[in-house]
Design an enzyme around this catalytic site. Structure first.
Site, PDB file in Angstrom:
ATOM      1  N   ARG A  90      -4.025   3.302   1.778  1.00 22.02           N
ATOM      2  CA  ARG A  90      -4.206   2.324   0.693  1.00 22.02           C
ATOM      3  C   ARG A  90      -2.898   1.598   0.397  1.00 22.02           C
ATOM      4  O   ARG A  90      -2.900   0.413   0.069  1.00 22.02           O
ATOM      5  CB  ARG A  90      -4.740   3.006  -0.568  1.00 22.02           C
ATOM      6  CG  ARG A  90      -6.107   3.644  -0.442  1.00 22.02           C
ATOM      7  CD  ARG A  90      -7.185   2.751   0.109  1.00 22.02           C
ATOM      8  NE  ARG A  90      -8.452   3.452   0.233  1.00 22.02           N
ATOM      9  CZ  ARG A  90      -8.800   4.187   1.299  1.00 22.02           C
ATOM     10  NH1 ARG A  90      -8.004   4.332   2.336  1.00 22.02           N
ATOM     11  NH2 ARG A  90      -9.992   4.760   1.333  1.00 22.02           N
ATOM     12  N   GLU A  93      -2.413  -0.802   3.069  1.00 19.25           N
ATOM     13  CA  GLU A  93      -3.359  -1.901   2.856  1.00 19.25           C
ATOM     14  C   GLU A  93      -2.854  -2.881   1.796  1.00 19.25           C
ATOM     15  O   GLU A  93      -3.044  -4.085   1.916  1.00 19.25           O
ATOM     16  CB  GLU A  93      -4.699  -1.306   2.423  1.00 19.25           C
ATOM     17  CG  GLU A  93      -5.806  -2.330   2.255  1.00 19.25           C
ATOM     18  CD  GLU A  93      -7.133  -1.633   1.966  1.00 19.25           C
ATOM     19  OE1 GLU A  93      -7.572  -0.818   2.786  1.00 19.25           O
ATOM     20  OE2 GLU A  93      -7.717  -1.894   0.899  1.00 19.25           O
ATOM     21  N   SER A 116      15.460  -5.104  -2.484  1.00 15.18           N
ATOM     22  CA  SER A 116      16.082  -3.998  -1.746  1.00 15.18           C
ATOM     23  C   SER A 116      15.217  -2.745  -1.764  1.00 15.18           C
ATOM     24  O   SER A 116      14.627  -2.389  -2.795  1.00 15.18           O
ATOM     25  CB  SER A 116      17.448  -3.670  -2.353  1.00 15.18           C
ATOM     26  OG  SER A 116      18.053  -2.619  -1.634  1.00 15.18           O
TER      27      SER A 116
END
Lengths: 149, 149, 149, 149, 149, 149, 149, 149, 149, 149
Positions: A90, A93, A116
């Site tokens: 997830r 994703e 960063s």
């Protein structure tokens, strides 16, 4: 003989299950956030001498293992480029679906540069919600502008 | 003839540069967050009819393009599994370096399950800091426990 | 209609060959180093308005192309993860063969952290040598220590 | 029984942590640069007999291990084609982002050919800077022109 | 508008079939070996001005295409990392099956280093044989020893 | 218990370093070329009984290992599809850069078909040269025309 | 302008559907097997002049396309290394599941060597069967023993 | 402790070499074809109890190993998606070069559907030929039409 | 010492074959469906304490192994991204061939969103059929609409 | 000129959006299930003449396009081996997480063999549920036992 940090991570994980230690408790002993401490125990950050000794005592590690905790590790915690574990997928994703959106909005606000991942912190918390509790994560990374020269 | 959503995304990006439109302005027109609106313009979310027409007017899209904005797209915005763009790579790196940490801490707090990437929102903001401003990102996803049956 | 920076890079490369322009001359017009200027022309850096107009004039670009030069591009200039071109492969090989060495020596000198590729500059020069001239490259990147929190 | 150089590298890394040896000290013993010496210890270069014996003594290696140090190794020090470790990834990113720039500028100065990764040296140093110290790396590789025949 | 060398290679291949030109004849016109000349026509080597004009005349190329022939190309002629074409696969197979053998024997004869693919020539000829003619290929590459520093 | 040829190759390599045996000496004992003999020792060719026994005696192998030397091995000697070792990569690069050239020239001379990698021999030698000795390799493979049916 | 054989294959496939031509009919015109003829039309084999003209007439191809049919093509007909099409995947699966079996049995019968894919023919037929007709395929490839030298 | 079928395959292969057993002899003992029997011994098919006991006796397997022979294995016998072994690669190449041909001809004869790789048999034999013996392979797979619903 | 869940899965699989236990019997002991129970035994789900103890008793596991059964595992049960096993490949093929169909029909019925793989159940049964029994699988996953914000 | 089925799929998708046609309506016209009809429109199944003409009329396709609908297509509907679209990824995840479970349970019930993806049907429906409606999918595939021979 220990020849890489990964072996120490395996020792910690094994001891953690055998002894029933919580990550929160490790963080309390080390005196830092649960996020940084867990990452360090999982072989992604470097402990200083004092921290390493505390961690070693908690998990029952040898002096050799404690020495390895103070060596900067080869980082990257996933076995495959695209993670198969659903919880981790997830996150992948989110980067895949929202990637270009994140890029556009950071550039619109800050100009060309990056957020960063080194001067970075993460905070994971439970967000209570009557429709089902949520995972709330705050990421904070210094904006680094591309240098012109 | 338009045969996929990607072509509409190209039309929007081209018009955005030509007309100098900001994502924030698009979000104002649509009446939703800049994160969701940008993702939708970039072909990752589905507009309803009213939203699609507002977006179409702003970018000067044809009726056919506006119709495509209302079709659920094939999602995933990156050209390669591991993104080459440095801004995006840092996000991939966070998943890679902190992946097992995120997994451990969510499970420690919530048990086995995932943080949803669907019942999900993201908020990206500037965090002022005398040592250099930071990108602050809040992710909020519903915790979904694995079902036993 | 231009819908991504890559198309502008193609226009620049085509004009460069047709007009016989040297990268050094582009850098002189822009007023920055040849390394940064070339990278920007090749779609890896963002020009400001004044720079973009100078570049546009030199290569005979349209206003739309000049507008795209001011948009932060999706970076990464190589067609494959491992480059097939021999000149570029040698650089990949240096990272492959010397990778762990670089990591050990930077950590030995600075502790855990990275050499920035953003707050970074590169200088490529001819190094005269009776046994055959050499390519001399100086890389300078800010050391960024991992943050503890 | 030792059947490849990698096993000797593991022995060296293990002894290095146990004994707290610095790469700089190894280089002093061998009498060469810290860059070449570290690369050789990490299984990327070949020691001659005298060097191998000095290294063997320092790390407490067996005669068999010392023999392997004198065998040309299968080179390439990274576990994946695109390195996951952030310090190493930044180097890969430099090749990715600046790749076409490097290629253009070397060809503009030298014509078609490559910068050698064999007749090559590398020098890594701290560059003091009030805004934060920098990693300064000098690469020097012989230019090899493509032969016409 | 031509924006890369690949397009010129396509023009040459198309003209070659239409006009029925042989590679041997191109080499005669250029005055170099058939191996180097063919590689250059296929976009892997750089012609000088005089050569490019001869090649351009033979294949009926535009001035723009002739200009591109003098630009150092992005090299690598195969569409996939492992070639599917049977003739080419056999060459890949030789590297795969005999790879470690080649490495051992060159190191045994020359010590640690490589056979150059830049200071290199190749000669392909028919070797008559009553049991079936053979392809005889002579590869000659300068030995480059690894530099110690 | 030995369950594949790879284990025997490891035994040979280990014994070779311990005993300081040269490939040339193995070839002399076997009575065949150094190229074929080395390939066979490295697990790419099949020894007959007599050859296997000679090799076994030289390296001090068990009867079980000698039996495995007579079994046709699973061939392919490289750990990755694109080899990381610089010496081997140069060979891969020759196939990559000269691949289409090789194909064109063999077809121009012989018509459609391949150069066999089975009815094949290879001869690697030092070619003395005042500008630096060269590696000279002769490959000879039977031309196999595509059958029409 | 046609610049590769693939374009001719597309012309043939398009004409085949428009004109409703059967592969069997093409084979009759060419005077060879349906297997070889189809492979050649699909860009995997080389026609001679007479065959190419017959094929050109049947599909209504231009002289330029007919010339390309006589050029040895870059072979390999599948878009991905592992085919997604179910009919083709089953063939890949046979190689995957039975691969080591095929290897063992050919070596047991013939010794070390291969079954040629060049001096090769294939015959595909319907095998009537009351429990459901079967596809019967006969493959015949010359055994090529590994040469000792 | 045996925890997968692969370990049993290793035991069989090891015993086969030690005892000098032929696959043909195994098939005689099992009472089935050499093709099916070999595939089953190599971990691709499932033995029934009686067959497993016969195989176990022949190779000297433990009761635990014999039990595993009766468990449906995870199939697929090759270590990489594209096999490196030359004998096996030729089979992959046949699928690659003739793939679209096979597809066209089966569809022309049978309509849309596949040739089963489950209701399937294979027969490998020597085909004597004065120009060199050939490997003759007959594949027979039930045609399975796509179901309409 | 056990350092990951995979080792416990190996212990379970080994004991299952040795003891001849059926998955249905494990499900009966645990008191949940055979689908969930099997997935949990194979290292894909997390048992609670009581379930883990029952499973541990059935398979004869140590206390340490039983403790690991209660830790959320790293999920994903296949060794390669595209499974080679024919039974599993058919499932992958269904996703490949029917993928866009599934997407279109779920969106047509429910709008943009997904079918959950977490709030999910699966039921696998024999469907008797005179033309050959069928595998009947019912998948039930909660529809999760994309959130607008 | 149309040279593959993919182009027809693009025409259908474009017309579907322009005309606002629902898949359910197409299925009604064709007289088959919405699952099969959609798959066929998306280039995964073959229409017969009558069906193709109905579909052609509905979407306004040319005769050439209608002819292509009757040609067995190269199947596989996803652009990458692991789908990036979240709805499709969940299906891939089910295969990944439950893969070994599915394999174990089918083998336990049926013995060694597979569930056919050819003699197969799929039925997707809304399952009303007060806690949120569910997607209910029934897969039915003929069990095909491995043949012994």
């Amino acid at each position: 003989m220990i020849s890489n940090r990964e072996e120490v991570t395996q020792l910690i994980l094994s001891a953690k299950v055998r002894k029933g230690i919580k990550w929160g408790a490790v963080a309390d002993v080390v005196g830092l956030s649960k996020e940084w401490t867990t990452a360090a125990c999982l072989g992604q950050m470097t402990f200083d001498k004092e921290q390493a000794e505390k961690v070693g005592e908690l998990f029952g590690l040898s002096d050799e293992a404690i020495a390895w905790l103070q060596v900067a590790p080869y980082k990257g915690s996933l076995p495959t480029a695209v993670p198969t574990d659903p919880l981790l997928y997830r996150w992948y994703e989110i980067v895949s679906v929202y990637g270009t959106t994140i890029k556009e909005l950071i550039h619109e606000e800050f100009g060309d540069g990056i957020m960063s991942a080194i001067d970075f912190s993460m905070d994971i918390n439970r967000e209570e919600d009557p429709k089902g509790d949520r995972v709330n994560v705050v990421l904070s990374g210094k904006f680094l502008p591309y240098k012109t020269y």
